[in-house]
Design a protein around this motif. Structure first.
Motif, PDB file in Angstrom:
ATOM      1  N   UNK A  16      46.771 -42.006  14.942  1.00  0.00           N
ATOM      2  CA  UNK A  16      47.744 -42.604  15.860  1.00  0.00           C
ATOM      3  C   UNK A  16      47.961 -41.845  17.163  1.00  0.00           C
ATOM      4  N   UNK A  17      47.517 -40.594  17.248  1.00  0.00           N
ATOM      5  CA  UNK A  17      47.743 -39.820  18.467  1.00  0.00           C
ATOM      6  C   UNK A  17      46.585 -39.880  19.464  1.00  0.00           C
ATOM      7  N   UNK A  18      45.495 -40.555  19.100  1.00  0.00           N
ATOM      8  CA  UNK A  18      44.378 -40.669  20.030  1.00  0.00           C
ATOM      9  C   UNK A  18      44.632 -41.858  20.959  1.00  0.00           C
ATOM     10  N   UNK A  19      44.562 -41.655  22.268  1.00  0.00           N
ATOM     11  CA  UNK A  19      44.858 -42.748  23.209  1.00  0.00           C
ATOM     12  C   UNK A  19      43.791 -43.845  23.205  1.00  0.00           C
ATOM     13  N   UNK A  20      44.228 -45.042  23.502  1.00  0.00           N
ATOM     14  CA  UNK A  20      43.307 -46.158  23.697  1.00  0.00           C
ATOM     15  C   UNK A  20      42.280 -45.791  24.769  1.00  0.00           C
ATOM     16  N   UNK A  21      41.015 -46.021  24.430  1.00  0.00           N
ATOM     17  CA  UNK A  21      39.938 -45.826  25.394  1.00  0.00           C
ATOM     18  C   UNK A  21      39.404 -44.415  25.508  1.00  0.00           C
ATOM     19  N   UNK A  22      39.953 -43.471  24.742  1.00  0.00           N
ATOM     20  CA  UNK A  22      39.531 -42.073  24.881  1.00  0.00           C
ATOM     21  C   UNK A  22      38.079 -41.881  24.453  1.00  0.00           C
ATOM     22  N   UNK A  23      37.340 -41.087  25.215  1.00  0.00           N
ATOM     23  CA  UNK A  23      35.970 -40.725  24.855  1.00  0.00           C
ATOM     24  C   UNK A  23      35.997 -39.776  23.665  1.00  0.00           C
ATOM     25  N   UNK A  24      35.264 -40.115  22.591  1.00  0.00           N
ATOM     26  CA  UNK A  24      35.227 -39.258  21.410  1.00  0.00           C
ATOM     27  C   UNK A  24      33.839 -38.723  21.105  1.00  0.00           C
ATOM     28  N   UNK A  25      32.790 -39.408  21.546  1.00  0.00           N
ATOM     29  CA  UNK A  25      31.440 -38.970  21.179  1.00  0.00           C
ATOM     30  C   UNK A  25      30.409 -39.666  22.050  1.00  0.00           C
ATOM     31  N   UNK A  26      29.178 -39.216  21.877  1.00  0.00           N
ATOM     32  CA  UNK A  26      28.008 -39.853  22.494  1.00  0.00           C
ATOM     33  C   UNK A  26      26.960 -40.007  21.405  1.00  0.00           C
ATOM     34  N   UNK A  27      26.294 -41.152  21.361  1.00  0.00           N
ATOM     35  CA  UNK A  27      25.254 -41.384  20.379  1.00  0.00           C
ATOM     36  C   UNK A  27      23.966 -41.801  21.085  1.00  0.00           C
ATOM     37  N   UNK A  28      22.847 -41.331  20.569  1.00  0.00           N
ATOM     38  CA  UNK A  28      21.544 -41.750  21.082  1.00  0.00           C
ATOM     39  C   UNK A  28      20.752 -42.373  19.940  1.00  0.00           C
ATOM     40  N   UNK A  29      20.330 -43.618  20.116  1.00  0.00           N
ATOM     41  CA  UNK A  29      19.450 -44.272  19.153  1.00  0.00           C
ATOM     42  C   UNK A  29      18.018 -44.042  19.591  1.00  0.00           C
ATOM     43  N   UNK A  30      17.231 -43.463  18.701  1.00  0.00           N
ATOM     44  CA  UNK A  30      15.840 -43.167  19.021  1.00  0.00           C
ATOM     45  C   UNK A  30      14.964 -44.411  18.962  1.00  0.00           C
ATOM     46  N   UNK A  31      15.331 -45.332  18.101  1.00  0.00           N
ATOM     47  CA  UNK A  31      14.690 -46.642  18.021  1.00  0.00           C
ATOM     48  C   UNK A  31      15.793 -47.681  18.020  1.00  0.00           C
ATOM     49  N   UNK A  32      15.488 -48.855  17.494  1.00  0.00           N
ATOM     50  CA  UNK A  32      16.523 -49.891  17.429  1.00  0.00           C
ATOM     51  C   UNK A  32      17.625 -49.467  16.475  1.00  0.00           C
ATOM     52  N   UNK A  33      18.871 -49.553  16.934  1.00  0.00           N
ATOM     53  CA  UNK A  33      20.021 -49.213  16.103  1.00  0.00           C
ATOM     54  C   UNK A  33      20.787 -50.461  15.699  1.00  0.00           C
ATOM     55  N   UNK A  34      21.954 -50.244  15.112  1.00  0.00           N
ATOM     56  CA  UNK A  34      22.795 -51.354  14.676  1.00  0.00           C
ATOM     57  C   UNK A  34      24.249 -50.921  14.713  1.00  0.00           C
ATOM     58  N   UNK A  35      25.136 -51.867  14.987  1.00  0.00           N
ATOM     59  CA  UNK A  35      26.563 -51.547  14.937  1.00  0.00           C
ATOM     60  C   UNK A  35      27.135 -52.032  13.613  1.00  0.00           C
ATOM     61  N   UNK A  36      28.445 -51.930  13.452  1.00  0.00           N
ATOM     62  CA  UNK A  36      29.092 -52.275  12.178  1.00  0.00           C
ATOM     63  C   UNK A  36      28.976 -53.768  11.863  1.00  0.00           C
ATOM     64  N   UNK A  37      28.818 -54.582  12.882  1.00  0.00           N
ATOM     65  CA  UNK A  37      28.678 -56.023  12.694  1.00  0.00           C
ATOM     66  C   UNK A  37      27.237 -56.443  12.425  1.00  0.00           C
ATOM     67  N   UNK A  38      26.303 -55.487  12.504  1.00  0.00           N
ATOM     68  CA  UNK A  38      24.900 -55.808  12.330  1.00  0.00           C
ATOM     69  C   UNK A  38      24.219 -56.221  13.616  1.00  0.00           C
TER      70      UNK A  38
END
Length: 210
Positions: free
Chosen positions: A81-103
């Motif tokens: 609850x203390x993390x602000x809306x829109x705050x940057x938390x990480x960076x990810x690099x997909x080496x090939x085709x990736x997928x999100x939680x929705x597929x």
């Protein structure tokens, strides 16, 4: 929170057939990508985590060195609850085709991960017991680590990552057990780590059935 954890374990999830039989492993990654904006690189930890799929690179992720803090949210089903809306938390690099939680398919490349809450509008019922999520944004379009885009602005930015009319999302929550590591939990592959002094869990591989 114990009840939420129990619900999370009981939720039905399904993986695509390729992921279901994959053997994912974690190992240390090097420094953040040099083609990120310098300010973003400075905000991240100096080393990250690399995920391989049967020995082949799948993705690399670098979390922020500190945990952004803001006024405490009073909304329901929020584990951070203390993390602000829109705050940057990480960076990810997909080496090939990736997928999100929705597929949704995510093209190879580098994406920032910013914090947001799943809307309570009836469209996401059963997707997760918590409302905490990360939205992917193409790193080339996201160069200010101190920016705090609104939900609407962030959603529009994230649609570019998915190439669809829906943002590219990843499921995140505060890890009650405080453990760190990478493991299979049910049908999902979960990375547990620390963001500042807070233990968090992030589903890196796994598609929600709902």
């Amino acid at each position: 929170m114990k009840a939420m954890r129990h619900l999370r374990l009981c939720l039905p999830f399904a993986l695509c057939s390729a992921a279901a039989f994959a053997q994912y492993k974690a190992e240390p990654a090097g420094a953040p990508p040099s083609d990120l904006a310098p300010a973003v690189v400075k905000a991240l930890q100096t080393s990250g985590t690399k995920i391989t799929n049967n020995g082949a690179p799948y993705c690399e992720i670098w979390f922020r060195a500190d945990k952004p803090a803001g006024p405490k949210s009073t909304e329901d089903a929020v584990t951070l609850p203390n993390i602000p809306q829109g705050a940057l938390l990480a960076v990810i690099r997909f080496n090939g085709k990736g997928s999100d939680r929705r597929g949704q398919a995510i093209k190879p490349g580098i994406y920032t991960l910013r914090y947001s809450l799943m809307p309570v509008n009836g469209d996401h019922q059963g997707a997760a017991p918590q409302r905490d999520f990360l939205l992917m944004v193409p790193a080339a379009d996201d160069k200010d680590p101190s920016a705090l885009p609104s939900f609407e602005a962030l959603a529009d930015m994230s649609k570019k990552a998915a190439g669809t009319n829906h943002p590219a999302v990843m499921s995140l929550w505060k890890a009650d057990d405080g453990k760190t590591g990478f493991s299979q939990q049910g049908d999902d592959w979960v990375l547990q780590t620390k963001l500042g002094d807070t233990a968090i869990a992030l589903i890196l591989i796994g598609v929600a059935a709902g």
